[in-house]
Design a protein around this motif. Structure first.
Motif, PDB file in Angstrom:
ATOM      1  N   ALA A   1       0.758  -1.299  -0.056  1.00 33.77           N
ATOM      2  CA  ALA A   1      -0.156  -0.068  -0.046  1.00 33.77           C
ATOM      3  C   ALA A   1       0.640   1.381   0.005  1.00 33.77           C
ATOM      4  O   ALA A   1       0.567   2.314  -0.975  1.00 33.77           O
ATOM      5  N   GLY A   2       1.932   1.086   1.037  1.00 33.62           N
ATOM      6  CA  GLY A   2       2.991   2.340   0.630  1.00 33.62           C
ATOM      7  C   GLY A   2       3.563   2.802  -0.549  1.00 33.62           C
ATOM      8  O   GLY A   2       3.609   3.911  -0.870  1.00 33.62           O
ATOM      9  N   GLN A   3       3.722   1.556  -1.348  1.00 34.59           N
ATOM     10  CA  GLN A   3       4.279   1.759  -2.633  1.00 34.59           C
ATOM     11  C   GLN A   3       3.246   2.281  -3.684  1.00 34.59           C
ATOM     12  O   GLN A   3       3.540   3.129  -4.450  1.00 34.59           O
ATOM     13  N   VAL A   4       2.110   1.881  -3.359  1.00 38.55           N
ATOM     14  CA  VAL A   4       0.907   2.495  -4.320  1.00 38.55           C
ATOM     15  C   VAL A   4       0.994   4.016  -4.172  1.00 38.55           C
ATOM     16  O   VAL A   4       0.914   4.763  -5.071  1.00 38.55           O
ATOM     17  N   ARG A   5       0.944   4.308  -2.801  1.00 45.44           N
ATOM     18  CA  ARG A   5       1.051   5.723  -2.570  1.00 45.44           C
ATOM     19  C   ARG A   5       2.162   6.324  -3.172  1.00 45.44           C
ATOM     20  O   ARG A   5       1.999   7.423  -3.866  1.00 45.44           O
ATOM     21  N   THR A   6       3.430   5.890  -3.099  1.00 41.62           N
ATOM     22  CA  THR A   6       4.525   6.697  -3.316  1.00 41.62           C
ATOM     23  C   THR A   6       4.828   6.792  -4.829  1.00 41.62           C
ATOM     24  O   THR A   6       5.524   7.522  -5.347  1.00 41.62           O
TER      25      THR A   6
END
Length: 283
Positions: A61-66
């Motif tokens: 999820a954090g990689q989708v955000r960044t």
């Protein structure tokens, strides 16, 4: 709103392997997947629709955000779907609040720019494979936080977790991590129904006909663990991901159909790099 038809012109999908389309096609012929199928539904009612899919398998999820949020905002979608978190669920140090925080940041940014946003809840993985039973409380916790975050930003939630049919093995590919073509079709129908799109209904919640024979055995569980769980754990130990070396299959907004009723070519088939040949498994 019920009774109000919204005409979407620019649809952008963000997420991981499910949104990329694993389980529906392959890396040779190309992946379809539920987001492509949802775009097809939209295009049937709006021939001018343009569609981008930024999802990449293995993304947290954090990689989708960044990695995906800024490109999505640059495309200025009027509809966006955001589905991520399963890869986080599988990590030893899972934090539902942290994962939901990343998703909420994506929800907030997209809705603040004026996009309608849709997401979905996840099924009880223990009903897909008994070996995944320890993950069930994580799914419940993440689903609850997704609902809360979505409610704060007016995000539409397709409640796929509430219907028994979503854990029918026939809706899942052999790895039990990705939907089968039938499963992807049901996910697309669920999101279309949640968005109240023309031509959508609740038929996606209906059970499939009874199977001809039992679908789960101890031997089947052992074979699944050897074929899919083992390789997945091996990648984790090596610090690898199935998404290494991959980029979005459809990074720009393109018409879904290229003249007439023929699908437009996908931006690229998202082949693995020469050093990454794995094509199965989440993460």
């Amino acid at each position: 709103m019920p009774g109000t038809e919204i005409r979407y012109e620019r649809y952008v999908a963000l997420g991981d392997s499910q949104t990329e389309g694993l389980g529906d096609g392959d890396d040779t012929i190309g992946l379809r997947g539920w987001a492509d199928r949802l775009a097809e539904h939209l295009a049937r009612h709006n021939s001018g629709l343009r569609y981008a899919n930024l999802a990449v398998r293995g993304r947290l999820a954090g990689q989708v955000r960044t990695e995906q949020l800024a490109p999505a905002l640059a495309l200025r979608p009027d509809l966006a779907t955001v589905v991520a978190g399963v890869n986080d669920l599988l990590r030893p140090r899972f934090d539902a609040d942290e994962v939901a925080g990343h998703l909420e940041a994506v929800f907030a940014a997209l809705t603040a720019q004026g996009a309608h946003v849709a997401t979905l809840t996840f099924p009880d993985v223990a009903r897909l494979t008994p070996l995944a039973r320890p993950l069930a409380p994580r799914v419940v916790a993440l689903n609850a936080r997704i609902r809360e975050a979505a409610g704060r930003h007016g995000v539409v939630v397709a409640e796929t977790s509430e219907h028994p049919v979503v854990t029918d093995p026939r809706l899942w590919s052999p790895d039990r991590l990705h939907a089968s073509p039938l499963g992807h079709a049901r996910i697309a129908a669920a999101v279309a129904h949640a968005l109240a799109l023309p031509g959508s209904d609740d038929s996606w919640t209906h059970p499939l006909p009874a199977p001809d024979r039992p679908t789960a055995t101890v031997l089947g569980e052992l074979r699944w663990a050897a074929a899919f769980l083992g390789p997945w754990l091996g990648r984790r130990l090596r610090g690898r991901s199935s998404g290494d070396g991959r980029t979005a299959k459809r990074p720009t907004l393109l018409p879904l159909y290229d003249g007439g009723d023929q699908p437009s070519p996908r931006a690229r088939r998202n082949r693995p790099s020469p050093t990454d040949r794995s094509t199965t498994g989440s993460g």
